[in-house]
Structures are given as C-alpha cells and as structure tokens.
Design a protein around this motif. Sequence first.
Motif, short mmCIF file in Angstrom:
data_model
loop_
_atom_site.label_atom_id
_atom_site.label_comp_id
_atom_site.label_asym_id
_atom_site.label_seq_id
_atom_site.Cartn_x
_atom_site.Cartn_y
_atom_site.Cartn_z
N GLU A 1 0.96 -1.14 -0.01
CA GLU A 1 0.04 0.04 -0.01
C GLU A 1 0.92 1.19 0.07
N VAL A 2 2.01 1.32 0.88
CA VAL A 2 2.99 2.31 0.85
C VAL A 2 3.52 2.65 -0.60
N LYS A 3 3.91 1.57 -1.28
CA LYS A 3 4.61 1.57 -2.52
C LYS A 3 3.41 2.30 -3.60
N GLU A 4 2.20 1.86 -3.46
CA GLU A 4 1.01 2.35 -4.43
C GLU A 4 0.55 3.36 -4.03
N LEU A 5 0.78 4.15 -2.74
CA LEU A 5 0.45 5.36 -2.34
C LEU A 5 1.53 6.38 -2.87
N GLN A 6 2.73 6.07 -2.48
CA GLN A 6 3.91 6.96 -3.06
C GLN A 6 3.94 7.01 -4.63
N ASN A 7 3.85 6.04 -5.48
CA ASN A 7 3.47 6.02 -6.75
C ASN A 7 2.43 7.11 -7.16
N THR A 8 1.10 6.91 -6.73
CA THR A 8 0.19 7.69 -7.03
C THR A 8 0.44 9.15 -6.84
N LEU A 9 0.86 9.54 -5.38
CA LEU A 9 1.19 10.74 -5.08
C LEU A 9 2.41 11.60 -5.80
N LYS A 10 3.32 10.76 -6.30
CA LYS A 10 4.52 11.18 -7.12
C LYS A 10 3.86 11.76 -8.76
N LYS A 11 3.06 10.55 -9.16
CA LYS A 11 2.46 10.76 -10.38
C LYS A 11 1.68 12.25 -10.19
N GLU A 12 0.91 12.27 -9.16
CA GLU A 12 -0.05 13.49 -9.14
C GLU A 12 0.71 14.74 -8.99
N ILE A 13 1.93 14.61 -8.18
CA ILE A 13 2.75 16.10 -8.04
C ILE A 13 3.35 16.15 -9.21
N GLU A 14 3.82 15.36 -10.06
CA GLU A 14 4.68 15.74 -11.58
C GLU A 14 3.57 16.17 -12.45
N TYR A 15 2.32 15.87 -12.29
CA TYR A 15 1.25 16.50 -12.92
C TYR A 15 0.93 17.93 -12.62
N LEU A 16 0.79 18.07 -11.27
CA LEU A 16 0.65 19.46 -10.68
C LEU A 16 1.83 20.41 -10.89
N LYS A 17 2.97 19.90 -10.99
CA LYS A 17 4.18 20.80 -11.12
C LYS A 17 3.97 21.74 -12.63
N ASN A 18 3.38 20.87 -13.37
CA ASN A 18 3.44 21.33 -14.88
C ASN A 18 2.20 22.13 -15.24
N ILE A 19 1.12 22.33 -14.28
CA ILE A 19 -0.03 22.94 -14.78
C ILE A 19 0.20 24.16 -14.02
#
Length: 174
Positions: free
Chosen positions: A52-70
């Motif tokens: 669950e930790v790995k999945e949550l970290q991957n989800t959060l990192k994906k969303e942060i990378e998206y948010l950094k660009n908008i």
Amino acid sequence: MGENEVVLNDRYKILEAVHKGSFGIVYKAEDIQEKAFVAIKEFDLAGMDPGEVKELQNTLKKEIEYLKNIKHPNLVKFIDCFTLEERFFYVTEWIEGISLKDAIKKMRRPFRGKDVINLFYTLANFIEFLHGQKPPYHLRILKPSDIIVSQDGTARIVDLSFLAEFQPEKLSLG
C-alpha cells in the motif's frame, strides 16, 4: 545551521508546524536554495502495508509531477516531493492567508452574497479547467480547509487530496 534546526532533503528548513490533520502535518518552511517560504505536507506512512505504501507513493508522485506542470491562478504552485524513511512529503509555495474553514469560524455571520458568488465562480472555473485537461482530472474531495484566501482575496486550492485522474469505468451508479 543551528543544532535544533530540522532541514529536510538538504533544502527545506522547518520553521513551524501550522496544521495537523488526519493524514499528517503541514509545516511552514524556508526553501534554502530559492530563499522563499514554502509549505510542506508530511504523510506518515508507518504501519501501512508495504504494498500500500508503494502504491500510495507512486500515486502521489504521479499527481505531483502532473501538478508541477499545470498553471492556474487558483492552484497553489507545486514544487517538489520526496520520501524520507516512512514519510512522504510534498512541497508547495507558501500562501499567506486564511483557510476558508477558519474564515467561516471567525466571521460569526453569513458571508455576503457577492462573496459567495465570487467564490463559487472561482471554484467552478477551476473545476472546468481540471475537466479540460488531457487526461481530464476531477475533484475527489474539496473541503473548506483546502482553500486558502490569500491577502489579495484570491481563493487558492492548496491540498493534494483533491486530484484524481478521471476514470469513468470506476464510477458507481447513484
């Protein structure tokens, strides 16, 4: 650095804890490289299943990378994310202001009609912006504590917990 100073990721000097919520703590910090104030949200992942930790970290990192660009005037600027031990952090610009939740508590009277209409219009435009992204994103949850009204009166969305890639196949009926 002083002996009691906490510096995260060799870059962010913690100044004070400003909010404690169900998922973690928000700190006001100084970005030593950029010489600017930032907000850091810490998620404590201790006790979670490693998968669950790995999945949550991957989800959060994906969303942060998206948010950094908008870029949007009603979205706080996302700067960075990192993991230290069993804790995940993300960094945003610091917005000087008051949460909508705290503003409601302090007012002790209803908001003026034009203020409610302006806030609704602002949030509706932001939601329309999110839905127009490729891929489209939607609000998972948006609470009054997730909205900061800055000193110039601009409402800014400051919490990561609201974004999720729109997946129609995961919608439930009703």
